[in-house]
Every structure is written in structure tokens, then in C-alpha cells.
Design a protein around this motif. Sequence first.
Motif, PDB file in Angstrom:
ATOM      1  N   GLU A 200      49.273 113.337  30.272  1.00  0.00           N
ATOM      2  CA  GLU A 200      48.809 113.854  28.984  1.00  0.00           C
ATOM      3  C   GLU A 200      47.420 113.356  28.644  1.00  0.00           C
ATOM      4  N   THR A 201      47.038 112.203  29.169  1.00  0.00           N
ATOM      5  CA  THR A 201      45.712 111.646  28.896  1.00  0.00           C
ATOM      6  C   THR A 201      45.092 111.144  30.197  1.00  0.00           C
ATOM      7  N   LEU A 202      43.788 110.908  30.142  1.00  0.00           N
ATOM      8  CA  LEU A 202      43.075 110.406  31.309  1.00  0.00           C
ATOM      9  C   LEU A 202      43.507 109.001  31.686  1.00  0.00           C
ATOM     10  N   THR A 203      44.003 108.252  30.733  1.00  0.00           N
ATOM     11  CA  THR A 203      44.275 106.829  30.969  1.00  0.00           C
ATOM     12  C   THR A 203      45.433 106.596  31.933  1.00  0.00           C
ATOM     13  N   THR A 204      46.313 107.575  32.099  1.00  0.00           N
ATOM     14  CA  THR A 204      47.466 107.378  32.986  1.00  0.00           C
ATOM     15  C   THR A 204      47.289 108.030  34.356  1.00  0.00           C
ATOM     16  N   ILE A 205      46.159 108.697  34.562  1.00  0.00           N
ATOM     17  CA  ILE A 205      45.919 109.347  35.851  1.00  0.00           C
ATOM     18  C   ILE A 205      45.720 108.299  36.941  1.00  0.00           C
ATOM     19  N   SER A 206      46.318 108.552  38.086  1.00  0.00           N
ATOM     20  CA  SER A 206      46.124 107.702  39.250  1.00  0.00           C
ATOM     21  C   SER A 206      46.387 108.544  40.492  1.00  0.00           C
ATOM     22  N   ARG A 207      46.091 107.990  41.662  1.00  0.00           N
ATOM     23  CA  ARG A 207      46.388 108.710  42.897  1.00  0.00           C
ATOM     24  C   ARG A 207      47.890 108.926  43.054  1.00  0.00           C
ATOM     25  N   ALA A 208      48.688 108.049  42.476  1.00  0.00           N
ATOM     26  CA  ALA A 208      50.142 108.211  42.542  1.00  0.00           C
ATOM     27  C   ALA A 208      50.642 109.263  41.565  1.00  0.00           C
ATOM     28  N   ARG A 209      49.780 109.647  40.614  1.00  0.00           N
ATOM     29  CA  ARG A 209      50.171 110.611  39.587  1.00  0.00           C
ATOM     30  C   ARG A 209      48.936 111.438  39.209  1.00  0.00           C
ATOM     31  N   PRO A 210      48.570 112.442  40.037  1.00  0.00           N
ATOM     32  CA  PRO A 210      47.261 113.084  39.897  1.00  0.00           C
ATOM     33  C   PRO A 210      47.199 114.322  39.010  1.00  0.00           C
ATOM     34  N   PHE A 211      48.322 114.917  38.627  1.00  0.00           N
ATOM     35  CA  PHE A 211      48.278 116.195  37.896  1.00  0.00           C
ATOM     36  C   PHE A 211      47.879 116.000  36.433  1.00  0.00           C
ATOM     37  N   TYR A 212      47.050 116.949  35.920  1.00  0.00           N
ATOM     38  CA  TYR A 212      46.471 116.821  34.574  1.00  0.00           C
ATOM     39  C   TYR A 212      45.875 118.171  34.183  1.00  0.00           C
ATOM     40  N   PRO A 213      45.884 118.535  32.864  1.00  0.00           N
ATOM     41  CA  PRO A 213      46.494 117.857  31.721  1.00  0.00           C
ATOM     42  C   PRO A 213      47.783 118.555  31.303  1.00  0.00           C
ATOM     43  N   ALA A 214      48.652 117.832  30.611  1.00  0.00           N
ATOM     44  CA  ALA A 214      49.892 118.412  30.107  1.00  0.00           C
ATOM     45  C   ALA A 214      49.612 119.359  28.945  1.00  0.00           C
ATOM     46  N   ARG A 215      48.543 119.121  28.223  1.00  0.00           N
ATOM     47  CA  ARG A 215      48.169 119.968  27.086  1.00  0.00           C
ATOM     48  C   ARG A 215      46.674 119.791  26.844  1.00  0.00           C
ATOM     49  N   ALA A 216      46.124 120.647  26.016  1.00  0.00           N
ATOM     50  CA  ALA A 216      44.695 120.549  25.701  1.00  0.00           C
ATOM     51  C   ALA A 216      44.435 119.302  24.858  1.00  0.00           C
TER      52      ALA A 216
ATOM     53  N   ALA B 288      38.368 114.232  37.820  1.00  0.00           N
ATOM     54  CA  ALA B 288      37.981 113.754  39.151  1.00  0.00           C
ATOM     55  C   ALA B 288      37.625 112.273  39.129  1.00  0.00           C
ATOM     56  N   GLN B 289      36.871 111.867  38.125  1.00  0.00           N
ATOM     57  CA  GLN B 289      36.468 110.459  38.043  1.00  0.00           C
ATOM     58  C   GLN B 289      37.659 109.541  37.858  1.00  0.00           C
ATOM     59  N   ALA B 290      38.681 110.007  37.111  1.00  0.00           N
ATOM     60  CA  ALA B 290      39.884 109.203  36.932  1.00  0.00           C
ATOM     61  C   ALA B 290      40.645 109.022  38.242  1.00  0.00           C
ATOM     62  N   LEU B 291      40.426 109.953  39.177  1.00  0.00           N
ATOM     63  CA  LEU B 291      41.042 109.850  40.501  1.00  0.00           C
ATOM     64  C   LEU B 291      40.139 109.136  41.509  1.00  0.00           C
ATOM     65  N   GLY B 292      39.009 108.621  41.029  1.00  0.00           N
ATOM     66  CA  GLY B 292      38.096 107.907  41.907  1.00  0.00           C
ATOM     67  C   GLY B 292      37.208 108.812  42.728  1.00  0.00           C
ATOM     68  N   MET B 293      37.038 110.064  42.303  1.00  0.00           N
ATOM     69  CA  MET B 293      36.206 111.027  43.023  1.00  0.00           C
ATOM     70  C   MET B 293      34.819 111.085  42.402  1.00  0.00           C
ATOM     71  N   ALA B 294      33.853 111.518  43.200  1.00  0.00           N
ATOM     72  CA  ALA B 294      32.469 111.508  42.743  1.00  0.00           C
ATOM     73  C   ALA B 294      32.117 112.701  41.868  1.00  0.00           C
ATOM     74  N   SER B 295      32.776 113.843  42.091  1.00  0.00           N
ATOM     75  CA  SER B 295      32.412 115.046  41.353  1.00  0.00           C
ATOM     76  C   SER B 295      33.620 115.942  41.176  1.00  0.00           C
ATOM     77  N   ALA B 296      33.493 116.911  40.252  1.00  0.00           N
ATOM     78  CA  ALA B 296      34.582 117.858  40.027  1.00  0.00           C
ATOM     79  C   ALA B 296      34.861 118.686  41.277  1.00  0.00           C
ATOM     80  N   ALA B 297      33.835 118.913  42.108  1.00  0.00           N
ATOM     81  CA  ALA B 297      34.030 119.685  43.333  1.00  0.00           C
ATOM     82  C   ALA B 297      35.008 119.015  44.280  1.00  0.00           C
ATOM     83  N   ASP B 298      35.130 117.695  44.184  1.00  0.00           N
ATOM     84  CA  ASP B 298      36.041 116.973  45.068  1.00  0.00           C
ATOM     85  C   ASP B 298      37.509 117.293  44.784  1.00  0.00           C
ATOM     86  N   LEU B 299      37.791 117.878  43.619  1.00  0.00           N
ATOM     87  CA  LEU B 299      39.163 118.259  43.297  1.00  0.00           C
ATOM     88  C   LEU B 299      39.618 119.489  44.090  1.00  0.00           C
TER      89      LEU B 299
END
Length: 293
Positions: free
Chosen positions: A84-100, A110-121
Motif C-alpha cells: 500500500e505504501t513505498l515503505t514496505t516495498i522490498s525484493r521479497a514483496r515487489p508488487f505496488y500499489p494497492a491503491r492510489a 523502482a527506487q524502492a526496489l533498488g533499481m536505478a530507473s523506472a525503465a528497470d521495472l
Amino acid sequence: MHTPKRYHALARRRNNTWHTAAPRLVGEPMALLRPLLAEGPPVFMGLDLPLGLPRAYATHCTEADFPAFLRARLTTPEFFEVNETLTTISRARPFYPARAVKGMTRLSHAQALGMASAADLSRHCDRATPLRPAGAPLFWTLGANQSGKAAIAAWRDWLAPALQAGAPLSLWPFEGRLQALLRPGRAVLAEVYPAEAMRQLGLKLPGSKRDQTARRALAPALHQALTQAQAHPEPALSAAITDGFGHDTAGEDRLDCLIGLLCMLQVLDGRRADHVPEDPWIQRWEGWVLGQS
């Protein structure tokens, strides 16, 4: 149990002709596949959902490839929980967002997953081509142009358990080229993207696919595409095409599954190659869209 808006179209080859049925609700996938496998000929199933992971995510995976990754997800059910928020995103739990929510962007995801850019998604096959716009990245779960929820439902509720249980399923292109995988007693699953398939078939909707009038206007071209594929439609399919696949909200889904089926027939009959780039990341992890060049 039938799930609204999940349809399939079925074709059987008899005497060099594809006898093609009208779209029907899928129900439980293995309940659909088991009797088809029992008939004897190989089974080829197209799925309008992602099969594969972006390489910026897969580079940290410890499994050998995407099929092995799916099997392992039975031991990590939290993987499928949507954040539901960026704070709980991790590689073990990558899907986002549950709502707007405020601040939700693909870059922040992408940054919350440790990626450099949105294209990396995105996987390579998700990116825009000269023929079509970009598809949605795998882990994104909000809006009309998203595929994350379909991936969650299919991977969690069917594919991961079925593969772990030893179901006779082969995933293209991760396990080899299409013709090598097609053999009696097994079903080959491939990713089919209707927006890509439309362009492969040379079809163009005069409006939104959510509009029955636009779908009805496509009828002559669809009938022609069936003729070119040597596909004989059953009367119910001919009627559905002429009617624009009904006035309800599932009309677009019935159209999509026929478009996907026509794409598959092109590849099976050799009128379009089962092309896969010579890239180990694509062949082992990212996957590819059937018929995409």
C-alpha cells in the motif's frame, strides 16, 4: 469456479483446418487442460499475462531460471502481497500499489526496489516498439494498463502450485523452442499480448476495444483473418464476431482471446516465426511475447 472476464478461445486441428470455438469462461485452468491433454495431440496455450521477470530484478535471484523461481514462490507467499505504501516495498514483496496514494510513481517504485530507473521495472519485451506503445511493467498493479494483478492470480493460484506438483506444463521460451516443446501429454504455455497480436495480424480497431460498435466494425477483418488461418469458426463464434462480442464489459476480453488465438495459429503454422532474441537474460528470465520480432 468461473471468474468473470477470464475467457479462452479453443481451436482443434482436423484435416488441415482449425475448427474454432466461441470464447468461453476459463474456470480452473487444469480442469480445462486435462481433457485436452487426454485427447492425445500436443496442447498449446496462450496466456495474456506476464511470464518472466525484469532482469534488474532477476539479477539478484538465486534460482536457475524463471520456472524455478515460480516453483520456489510457494515458500514465500508474502511475495504476492501488494504494497500500500513505498515503505514496505522490498525484493521479497515487489508488487505496488494497492491503491492510489500520494507520491506513487514508477520511478519511486523502482527506487524502492533498488533499481536505478523506472525503465528497470520493465522486461525488454514490455518496451515500446515501432508498432505499439509500451506495456505496463510486471510489478505495477494500478490502472487499466496494468498486468500485475493477472500475474499474481495466475502465478500464485495456478502456475506455481502446478509446476511444483509436477504438472505436465512447459513454459516457452524458458525451456526451449516451441516446436521442440510440443509433444503429446504436455501443454506448452506462452505469453500472448493482444495489443501486439493485433498489429501482427494487421488489424486496427476504429475506436476503443471497450466499445461494442468498434468491435462490431472489426468483424469483416476478423472473418478474413480466420480464413487466412484456415480456421473454420463454429456458428456461435461467427455470431459473436458479427455482434461485436456482446454489450457487456467482458466483450473486450472475448475479443482479446480470439486475437491471441489467431496469433498462436500464425506461429504454429509457420506463417510467423517463434522468434526469441539470442540473449541469455531473455531466454532464462525475462521471457518473450509470442510472435514479437
